[in-house]
Write a protein that holds these residues in place. Structure first.
Motif, PDB file in Angstrom:
ATOM      1  N   TRP A 224      -1.864 -13.484  -0.708  1.00 14.67           N
ATOM      2  CA  TRP A 224      -1.092 -13.987  -1.847  1.00 14.67           C
ATOM      3  C   TRP A 224      -1.189 -13.027  -3.020  1.00 14.67           C
ATOM      4  O   TRP A 224      -0.193 -12.761  -3.705  1.00 14.67           O
ATOM      5  CB  TRP A 224      -1.601 -15.368  -2.229  1.00 14.67           C
ATOM      6  CG  TRP A 224      -1.062 -15.907  -3.521  1.00 14.67           C
ATOM      7  CD1 TRP A 224      -1.775 -16.248  -4.632  1.00 14.67           C
ATOM      8  CD2 TRP A 224       0.310 -16.187  -3.838  1.00 14.67           C
ATOM      9  NE1 TRP A 224      -0.944 -16.711  -5.627  1.00 14.67           N
ATOM     10  CE2 TRP A 224       0.351 -16.681  -5.169  1.00 14.67           C
ATOM     11  CE3 TRP A 224       1.515 -16.055  -3.144  1.00 14.67           C
ATOM     12  CZ2 TRP A 224       1.532 -17.053  -5.806  1.00 14.67           C
ATOM     13  CZ3 TRP A 224       2.692 -16.418  -3.785  1.00 14.67           C
ATOM     14  CH2 TRP A 224       2.694 -16.916  -5.085  1.00 14.67           C
ATOM     15  N   GLY A 228       2.015 -11.206  -1.637  1.00 14.17           N
ATOM     16  CA  GLY A 228       2.881 -12.183  -2.272  1.00 14.17           C
ATOM     17  C   GLY A 228       3.684 -13.025  -1.314  1.00 14.17           C
ATOM     18  O   GLY A 228       4.219 -14.067  -1.675  1.00 14.17           O
ATOM     19  N   ILE A 229       3.806 -12.575  -0.072  1.00 18.31           N
ATOM     20  CA  ILE A 229       4.478 -13.346   0.972  1.00 18.31           C
ATOM     21  C   ILE A 229       3.596 -13.312   2.205  1.00 18.31           C
ATOM     22  O   ILE A 229       2.809 -12.389   2.398  1.00 18.31           O
ATOM     23  CB  ILE A 229       5.876 -12.791   1.306  1.00 18.31           C
ATOM     24  CG1 ILE A 229       5.793 -11.291   1.627  1.00 18.31           C
ATOM     25  CG2 ILE A 229       6.849 -13.035   0.169  1.00 18.31           C
ATOM     26  CD1 ILE A 229       7.115 -10.691   2.024  1.00 18.31           C
ATOM     27  N   SER A 230       3.708 -14.341   3.039  1.00 15.56           N
ATOM     28  CA  SER A 230       2.813 -14.409   4.186  1.00 15.56           C
ATOM     29  C   SER A 230       3.477 -15.149   5.333  1.00 15.56           C
ATOM     30  O   SER A 230       4.541 -15.744   5.186  1.00 15.56           O
ATOM     31  CB  SER A 230       1.506 -15.116   3.792  1.00 15.56           C
ATOM     32  OG  SER A 230       0.589 -15.092   4.865  1.00 15.56           O
ATOM     33  N   ASP A 231       2.832 -15.089   6.471  1.00 15.03           N
ATOM     34  CA  ASP A 231       3.187 -15.919   7.619  1.00 15.03           C
ATOM     35  C   ASP A 231       1.922 -16.114   8.440  1.00 15.03           C
ATOM     36  O   ASP A 231       0.879 -15.510   8.168  1.00 15.03           O
ATOM     37  CB  ASP A 231       4.318 -15.292   8.446  1.00 15.03           C
ATOM     38  CG  ASP A 231       3.982 -13.891   8.933  1.00 15.03           C
ATOM     39  OD1 ASP A 231       2.802 -13.617   9.236  1.00 15.03           O
ATOM     40  OD2 ASP A 231       4.900 -13.061   9.012  1.00 15.03           O
ATOM     41  N   ARG A 261       4.516  -5.023   4.801  1.00  7.76           N
ATOM     42  CA  ARG A 261       4.875  -5.728   3.574  1.00  7.76           C
ATOM     43  C   ARG A 261       3.930  -5.408   2.418  1.00  7.76           C
ATOM     44  O   ARG A 261       4.283  -5.600   1.248  1.00  7.76           O
ATOM     45  CB  ARG A 261       4.901  -7.238   3.828  1.00  7.76           C
ATOM     46  CG  ARG A 261       6.128  -7.687   4.603  1.00  7.76           C
ATOM     47  CD  ARG A 261       5.995  -9.104   5.097  1.00  7.76           C
ATOM     48  NE  ARG A 261       4.968  -9.215   6.123  1.00  7.76           N
ATOM     49  CZ  ARG A 261       4.745 -10.332   6.810  1.00  7.76           C
ATOM     50  NH1 ARG A 261       5.457 -11.418   6.568  1.00  7.76           N
ATOM     51  NH2 ARG A 261       3.802 -10.370   7.742  1.00  7.76           N
ATOM     52  N   MET A 268       7.332  -9.346  -6.504  1.00  5.80           N
ATOM     53  CA  MET A 268       7.342 -10.808  -6.485  1.00  5.80           C
ATOM     54  C   MET A 268       6.402 -11.403  -7.528  1.00  5.80           C
ATOM     55  O   MET A 268       6.522 -12.571  -7.873  1.00  5.80           O
ATOM     56  CB  MET A 268       6.958 -11.318  -5.099  1.00  5.80           C
ATOM     57  CG  MET A 268       7.937 -10.943  -4.023  1.00  5.80           C
ATOM     58  SD  MET A 268       7.560 -11.738  -2.465  1.00  5.80           S
ATOM     59  CE  MET A 268       7.779 -13.460  -2.898  1.00  5.80           C
TER      60      MET A 268
END
Length: 398
Positions: A224, A228-231, A261, A268
């Motif tokens: 995070w 800033g983006i995850s899966d 990424r 973001m």
């Protein structure tokens, strides 16, 4: 400034209150001078440290939040960052957890110094009780996460195990008289015998640091903050690297940075105020010499005061969960107004030494939009052009 010296200042502060107004005024000046020295050190270190190292220090200092509420903690928090966090940012998470948990600043901040085992010698004599703050925050914020596999019974048992952790004028101290008798079961493991020793607490902290829920919680927080983006796949990969290396943070970071990424400039996140000021100083080519050349007044008003106006008073987050990382917490009308005002003053200070068009290119490179390039090129003067770059959305995001 060594911890022993800071402890001496705390004692002097207490004594000064009993020695009249002159002694209190002198002590306040001493505390102010120490605070100014801390600001200079912290700012200089952030400006001169390679970017990832500075970001890691900020991340872990926030993860193990201790707020400088009051003069005692104001003296202790800088030592907490330097002694408990900085040496471990590329080392072992269990080592960092132990250092952070046992540091006097953490024990005071989360009221562990007030916690007494109900069945300890002191508890039976003084009829004082248990304080669960440290135990709860270690579980909820520092290790397992709010959704981790623990119960209220585990929190209470862990709080009982932690009794005995205390502070004296020399720093950390384990007081056996405050310690709840064992054995004590936490998360299914038993620690201590008839009495609990410091080694039992350190063993429990090590076990909690390497718990599977801790691996996932740390992975999610790192992702995070830095991506800033995850899966689920990325979370699993980083958590597995943490677990397989037994909390080796360098290997954990490597798994994070191996994801494409982590290198994409998606902007973001908003820069927190301290990041904003540090990145502006870096963009201007400032180094340790320039920070050392700042007067005490410039540090207190131009840096610490500006951070206060932007909403991030130095060393003083609002609670144990640290600073909010959501962009909307920082991109607000008052916060932006404070940033623009600071950017304008800073631009005026460096305008004679910087061409605004070159400053834009070296600072933002391809991230600068065509509109920003046109605005900077058409600025009425150098200071305005530099200020436009510093106040731009591109510069204020990361």
């Amino acid at each position: 400034i060594p911890l022993k010296t800071r402890a001496g200042q705390i004692i002097s502060f207490r004594n000064a209150r009993e020695k009249g107004e002159d002694a209190k005024q002198m002590m306040r000046r001493n505390l102010r001078d120490t605070a100014t020295s801390d600001i200079r050190h912290y700012l200089s270190d952030a400006v001169t440290d390679p970017g990832f190292g500075a970001r890691l220090l900020a991340f872990w200092s926030d993860h193990f939040t201790v707020a400088a509420n009051g003069p005692h903690l104001r003296l202790l928090v800088p030592d907490f960052v330097d002694a408990a966090i900085r040496p471990h940012i590329a080392g072992s998470f269990p080592d960092m957890l132990r250092a952070a948990t046992l540091h006097p600043a953490m024990l005071i901040y989360l009221n562990q110094v007030q916690s007494v085992g109900p069945n300890s010698r002191a508890g039976r004599r003084r009829e004082k009780g248990l304080n669960e703050n440290l135990a709860r925050e270690v579980f909820e914020l520092h290790t397992l996460g709010v959704d981790g596999g623990y119960t209220q019974s585990d929190v209470r048992a862990f709080a009982e195990l932690l009794t005995g952790l205390s502070v004296d004028k020399a720093g950390f101290r384990f007081r056996r008289a405050l310690s709840e008798p064992g054995p004590i079961e936490v998360l299914g493991s038993r620690y201590g015998a008839r009495s609990v020793a410091l080694g039992d607490i350190e063993e429990a902290l090590n076990d909690i640091a390497l718990h599977p829920d801790t691996a996932l919680h740390i992975a999610r927080k790192l992702i995070w903050h830095f991506v800033g983006i995850s899966d689920l796949a990325l979370e699993t990969r980083v958590a597995e690297a943490f677990a397989a290396s037994r909390g080796d943070l360098a290997q954990t970071y490597a798994a994070l940075l191996d994801d494409d990424r982590a290198w994409q400039p998606v902007f973001m996140k908003a820069k927190l105020p301290f990041e904003f000021i540090v990145s502006a100083l870096r963009a201007a080519g400032a180094g340790a010499r320039e920070i050392n050349d700042l007067s005490d007044t410039e540090l207190r008003k131009g840096m610490a005061g500006a951070l206060q106006l932007m909403g991030q008073p130095l060393f003083t987050p609002p609670g144990p969960d640290g600073w909010d990382e959501a962009p909307e917490a920082w991109i607000t009308p008052p916060g932006l107004a404070a940033r623009i005002e600071w950017a304008t003053r800073f631009a005026e200070r460096i305008a004679d030494l910087r061409d605004p068009r070159e400053f834009l290119v070296t600072t933002l490179a391809d991230a600068a939009s065509p509109i920003l390039k046109k605005s900077v090129a058409g600025a009425q003067n150098r200071a305005e052009g530099i200020a436009l770059t510093l106040a731009s959305p591109e510069f204020n995001r990361r």
